[in-house]
Design a protein around this motif. Sequence first.
Motif, PDB file in Angstrom:
ATOM      1  N   THR A 203     -39.886  72.758 -77.019  1.00  0.00           N
ATOM      2  CA  THR A 203     -39.053  73.353 -76.020  1.00  0.00           C
ATOM      3  C   THR A 203     -38.911  73.451 -74.824  1.00  0.00           C
ATOM      4  O   THR A 203     -38.903  73.017 -73.887  1.00  0.00           O
ATOM      5  N   VAL A 204     -40.045  74.685 -75.037  1.00  0.00           N
ATOM      6  CA  VAL A 204     -40.232  75.296 -73.306  1.00  0.00           C
ATOM      7  C   VAL A 204     -41.290  74.088 -72.477  1.00  0.00           C
ATOM      8  O   VAL A 204     -40.727  74.184 -71.762  1.00  0.00           O
ATOM      9  N   ARG A 205     -41.599  73.054 -73.147  1.00  0.00           N
ATOM     10  CA  ARG A 205     -42.539  72.357 -72.089  1.00  0.00           C
ATOM     11  C   ARG A 205     -41.519  71.537 -71.813  1.00  0.00           C
ATOM     12  O   ARG A 205     -41.200  71.142 -69.478  1.00  0.00           O
ATOM     13  N   THR A 241     -31.992  78.572 -73.498  1.00  0.00           N
ATOM     14  CA  THR A 241     -31.868  77.615 -74.448  1.00  0.00           C
ATOM     15  C   THR A 241     -33.807  78.217 -75.503  1.00  0.00           C
ATOM     16  O   THR A 241     -33.377  77.756 -76.511  1.00  0.00           O
ATOM     17  N   ALA A 242     -34.674  78.339 -74.951  1.00  0.00           N
ATOM     18  CA  ALA A 242     -35.371  78.963 -76.097  1.00  0.00           C
ATOM     19  C   ALA A 242     -35.739  79.930 -76.644  1.00  0.00           C
ATOM     20  O   ALA A 242     -35.765  79.931 -77.955  1.00  0.00           O
ATOM     21  N   MET A 243     -34.514  81.085 -76.593  1.00  0.00           N
ATOM     22  CA  MET A 243     -33.574  81.993 -77.250  1.00  0.00           C
ATOM     23  C   MET A 243     -32.773  80.891 -78.184  1.00  0.00           C
ATOM     24  O   MET A 243     -33.437  81.765 -79.625  1.00  0.00           O
ATOM     25  N   ALA A 244     -31.821  80.655 -78.120  1.00  0.00           N
ATOM     26  CA  ALA A 244     -31.778  79.896 -79.503  1.00  0.00           C
ATOM     27  C   ALA A 244     -32.465  79.304 -80.272  1.00  0.00           C
ATOM     28  O   ALA A 244     -32.302  78.614 -81.418  1.00  0.00           O
ATOM     29  N   VAL A 245     -33.689  78.898 -79.949  1.00  0.00           N
ATOM     30  CA  VAL A 245     -34.448  77.627 -81.189  1.00  0.00           C
ATOM     31  C   VAL A 245     -35.193  78.950 -81.724  1.00  0.00           C
ATOM     32  O   VAL A 245     -35.409  78.850 -82.568  1.00  0.00           O
ATOM     33  N   MET A 246     -35.250  79.920 -80.718  1.00  0.00           N
ATOM     34  CA  MET A 246     -36.211  80.754 -81.605  1.00  0.00           C
ATOM     35  C   MET A 246     -34.734  81.502 -82.548  1.00  0.00           C
ATOM     36  O   MET A 246     -36.231  82.107 -83.516  1.00  0.00           O
ATOM     37  N   LEU A 248     -32.541  80.085 -84.009  1.00  0.00           N
ATOM     38  CA  LEU A 248     -32.761  79.047 -85.043  1.00  0.00           C
ATOM     39  C   LEU A 248     -34.215  79.402 -85.932  1.00  0.00           C
ATOM     40  O   LEU A 248     -34.395  79.334 -87.556  1.00  0.00           O
ATOM     41  N   GLN A 249     -35.188  79.612 -85.386  1.00  0.00           N
ATOM     42  CA  GLN A 249     -36.261  79.300 -86.353  1.00  0.00           C
ATOM     43  C   GLN A 249     -36.539  80.293 -87.539  1.00  0.00           C
ATOM     44  O   GLN A 249     -37.266  80.369 -87.999  1.00  0.00           O
ATOM     45  N   LEU A 250     -36.482  81.638 -86.456  1.00  0.00           N
ATOM     46  CA  LEU A 250     -36.855  83.032 -87.373  1.00  0.00           C
ATOM     47  C   LEU A 250     -35.201  83.135 -88.563  1.00  0.00           C
ATOM     48  O   LEU A 250     -36.005  83.203 -89.474  1.00  0.00           O
ATOM     49  N   GLY A 251     -34.736  82.508 -88.775  1.00  0.00           N
ATOM     50  CA  GLY A 251     -33.410  81.343 -89.369  1.00  0.00           C
ATOM     51  C   GLY A 251     -34.130  81.329 -90.748  1.00  0.00           C
ATOM     52  O   GLY A 251     -34.165  81.780 -91.659  1.00  0.00           O
ATOM     53  N   ASN A 300     -27.863  84.624 -85.788  1.00  0.00           N
ATOM     54  CA  ASN A 300     -26.805  83.789 -84.776  1.00  0.00           C
ATOM     55  C   ASN A 300     -26.430  84.014 -83.837  1.00  0.00           C
ATOM     56  O   ASN A 300     -26.043  83.727 -83.001  1.00  0.00           O
ATOM     57  N   LEU A 301     -25.713  85.179 -84.657  1.00  0.00           N
ATOM     58  CA  LEU A 301     -24.229  86.048 -83.795  1.00  0.00           C
ATOM     59  C   LEU A 301     -25.606  87.036 -82.274  1.00  0.00           C
ATOM     60  O   LEU A 301     -24.972  86.995 -81.138  1.00  0.00           O
ATOM     61  N   LEU A 302     -26.640  87.898 -83.164  1.00  0.00           N
ATOM     62  CA  LEU A 302     -27.190  88.278 -82.052  1.00  0.00           C
ATOM     63  C   LEU A 302     -28.334  87.756 -81.158  1.00  0.00           C
ATOM     64  O   LEU A 302     -27.795  88.280 -79.870  1.00  0.00           O
ATOM     65  N   VAL A 303     -28.468  86.238 -81.230  1.00  0.00           N
ATOM     66  CA  VAL A 303     -28.769  85.420 -80.339  1.00  0.00           C
ATOM     67  C   VAL A 303     -27.570  85.412 -79.446  1.00  0.00           C
ATOM     68  O   VAL A 303     -27.797  85.448 -77.859  1.00  0.00           O
ATOM     69  N   ASP A 304     -26.437  84.343 -80.166  1.00  0.00           N
ATOM     70  CA  ASP A 304     -25.189  84.269 -78.667  1.00  0.00           C
ATOM     71  C   ASP A 304     -25.127  85.579 -77.639  1.00  0.00           C
ATOM     72  O   ASP A 304     -24.828  85.569 -76.864  1.00  0.00           O
ATOM     73  N   VAL A 305     -25.242  86.332 -78.305  1.00  0.00           N
ATOM     74  CA  VAL A 305     -24.796  87.972 -77.734  1.00  0.00           C
ATOM     75  C   VAL A 305     -25.856  87.741 -76.776  1.00  0.00           C
ATOM     76  O   VAL A 305     -25.762  88.576 -75.222  1.00  0.00           O
ATOM     77  N   ALA A 306     -27.408  88.354 -77.186  1.00  0.00           N
ATOM     78  CA  ALA A 306     -28.656  87.943 -76.286  1.00  0.00           C
ATOM     79  C   ALA A 306     -28.740  86.950 -75.249  1.00  0.00           C
ATOM     80  O   ALA A 306     -29.172  87.610 -73.542  1.00  0.00           O
ATOM     81  N   GLN A 307     -28.272  86.003 -75.530  1.00  0.00           N
ATOM     82  CA  GLN A 307     -28.048  85.191 -74.498  1.00  0.00           C
ATOM     83  C   GLN A 307     -27.425  85.306 -73.557  1.00  0.00           C
ATOM     84  O   GLN A 307     -27.322  84.798 -71.892  1.00  0.00           O
ATOM     85  N   ALA A 308     -26.410  85.309 -73.822  1.00  0.00           N
ATOM     86  CA  ALA A 308     -24.529  85.521 -72.747  1.00  0.00           C
ATOM     87  C   ALA A 308     -25.326  86.995 -71.693  1.00  0.00           C
ATOM     88  O   ALA A 308     -24.859  86.764 -70.099  1.00  0.00           O
ATOM     89  N   MET A 309     -26.500  88.344 -72.045  1.00  0.00           N
ATOM     90  CA  MET A 309     -26.540  89.334 -71.628  1.00  0.00           C
ATOM     91  C   MET A 309     -27.468  88.758 -70.817  1.00  0.00           C
ATOM     92  O   MET A 309     -27.624  89.344 -69.445  1.00  0.00           O
ATOM     93  N   ILE A 310     -28.382  87.593 -71.022  1.00  0.00           N
ATOM     94  CA  ILE A 310     -29.827  87.158 -70.192  1.00  0.00           C
ATOM     95  C   ILE A 310     -28.529  86.116 -68.597  1.00  0.00           C
ATOM     96  O   ILE A 310     -28.597  86.618 -67.629  1.00  0.00           O
TER      97      ILE A 310
END
Length: 317
Positions: A203-205, A241-246, A248-251, A300-310
Amino acid sequence: MLAYIARRIVYVIPIIISVALVCFLLVHLAPGDPLVAVLPADASQELAAQLRASYGFDRPLPVQFGLWVWKALHGDLGTSIATGRPVLGEVMRAVSNTVMLAITAAVVGFTLGLTLGLIAGYYRNTWVDKVATSIAVAGVSVPHYWLGIVLVIIFSVQLNWLPAVGAGPGGSNAWSWDWTHLRYLVLPAVTMAAIPMGIITRTVRALTGDIRSQDFVEALRAKGMRETFVFRHVVRNAAPTAMAVMGLQLGYMLGGSILIETVFSWPGTGLLLNSAIFQRDLPLLQGTILVLALFFVLLNLLVDVAQAMIDPRISRS
């Protein structure tokens, strides 16, 4: 930002209700009587009816679901049929072990995945890219339970460097942060990290290569910006995008570790689910699935919030 967070929390509520309903129905639609595990072979009909009433299995499914949700909101997930202990205590002990294993695997997998992905994206179509991509494909392709067995054969049986099963000496589940116990964490964590590492690398590549080909990167270089400054811009644009994938993978690692925990006899939610399925322990099965599903939704909620902050563009969209 606050309005965006409030909207995301409101969206989560029906998801949690739907998850609880699906979890309840799927478990009850499975064939077999859950009380077979505790009833003696010569049990009378009166004893079976009394035990079924004590667990609430004699009531209609809508009533059972309502009572289960009401008790769950008050921290009562019922009593295990197999052990007779409260389900919440059993689940939380297993969750703590699974979280520890998943976070350790995430640190290993995410670090390797981000490093290999950035290197491969920056040096596309070179031997470095081919090596990193080969490692990523191998990580995604190899079944993790098979990888776990191979690691046990090599590092436990042949080399005798690391223990094969359990979370502590002598089969003890009492955890301590010392090398004696950390040795039991190495093999399952490495095994669990393989698939996320491969997915994040690829994904990151792809993200890095796509962002580096955009016009703003060439504009930054044309202005005379140093490569380290350009690199920070590339990383920042790839981060959501990388955070969203990470996330999901952690979940998936929190909820999908049943095979790895079974191979290594790690006392987490995967091993607990495995035993609950074979024993038809409905309260324990429902409680474990519900807690894991809640972890996944909240993560996933925390990831959404973190994405919006970045990336503020997400909260304004």
